[in-house]
Scaffold this active site. Structure first.
Site, PDB file in Angstrom:
ATOM      1  CG  HIS A 149     -48.029  -1.465 -21.678  1.00 30.39           C
ATOM      2  ND1 HIS A 149     -48.824  -2.153 -20.801  1.00 30.39           N
ATOM      3  CD2 HIS A 149     -47.035  -0.913 -20.941  1.00 30.39           C
ATOM      4  CE1 HIS A 149     -48.332  -2.026 -19.572  1.00 30.39           C
ATOM      5  NE2 HIS A 149     -47.249  -1.272 -19.628  1.00 30.39           N
ATOM      6  CB  SER A 203     -43.987  -1.201 -18.765  1.00 30.97           C
ATOM      7  OG  SER A 203     -45.084  -0.404 -18.343  1.00 30.97           O
TER       8      SER A 203
END
Length: 267
Positions: A248, A41
């Site tokens: 993230h 990711s």
């Protein structure tokens, strides 16, 4: 490291002017590169928004560092098969097929899911300091015992599929700036999480060197932009509305942190 941090700070200051993509590439690189991006990711760009429809649950963003390279450098060919949730086994079994003997540049960010990034952060948020420290310690044991062999499998697979390619192994940012006033996790939990990420990065760096690959270390680039820092945050904090993006990089983290480091390492 100081050079990477300086580049990051300059790009951050210029984000509003759109200068983040103004790192010019040599014409020869633009004409010659046949680039394939692999990984999880952090490579697909989860948290950076602007996901391509074809990527589905892999959530490949046009703001991810591989896509920014494609936009800026305009290589002769580009393909990203990076996918949210990917492990080293997923890269070996599902992503290496994108490589060919004509591939000249490969990037890969992988390893975090093999040691349970998501479950660790869930434990740390929901179960308190003692369980958090224990979860990170268990992951560190996996990093030491299992991860070098798993990374070697990925790297050997890349060599077999794309023997002439330049390979850049891209690491992970450390999540927290320590020593600041910060709500949420305890100082000990934050320090332990950072310790685990540093071990993951250092282990990945050693494995990359053993394979003869370049390691792109993004840790210094994110200093001043981590969670609990006083600067613009380049990482998402816990997001209860969209848990997937938690921890993230934001679009600014990809463009101001990841991309300059990768671009420099790619040559």
């Amino acid at each position: 490291m100081r050079r990477f941090r300086l580049v990051s700070l300059v790009l951050s200051a210029a984000t509003g002017l759109g200068v983040a993509l103004a790192i010019a590439a040599p014409a020869s690189a633009a004409a010659a590169d046949r680039y394939v991006a692999l990984g999880d990711s952090y490579a697909s760009g989860v948290g950076a928004d602007s996901y391509t429809s074809e990527s589905g649950s892999c959530q490949r963003s046009t703001n991810a560092y591989p896509a920014l390279y494609n936009t800026d450098v305009k290589p002769a060919a580009y393909k990203s098969v990076a996918c949210s949730g990917a492990t080293t086994a997923d890269v070996v079994n599902g992503q290496l097929s994108a490589l060919t003997t004509s591939t000249t540049l490969v990037s890969v960010t992988v390893g975090g899911n093999d040691v349970g990034f998501t479950s660790i952060m869930t434990t740390c948020v929901l179960q308190g300091e003692a369980d958090c420290v224990a979860a990170v310690s268990a992951a560190e044991a996996k990093v030491r015992s299992d991860l070098p062999g798993k990374l070697a499998g990925v790297y050997n697979g890349i060599k077999a599929k794309a023997p002439s390619a330049r390979v850049v192994v891209v690491g992970y940012p450390v999540f927290y700036q320590l020593g600041t006033i910060c709500v949420g996790l305890s100082a000990n939990s934050r320090a332990k999480i950072n310790e685990g990420i540093n071990l993951l990065d250092d282990t990945t760096k050693s494995a990359a060197a053993a394979a003869g690959f370049t390691f792109a270390d993004v840790r210094s680039a994110f200093v001043g932009h981590q969670l609990c820092s006083y600067g613009e945050k380049w990482l998402h904090a816990l997001n209860y509305v969209n848990l997937t993006v938690s921890y993230h990089p934001t679009a600014a983290g990809q463009s101001g942190g990841y991309y300059p480091v990768f671009r420099s390492a790619a040559g």
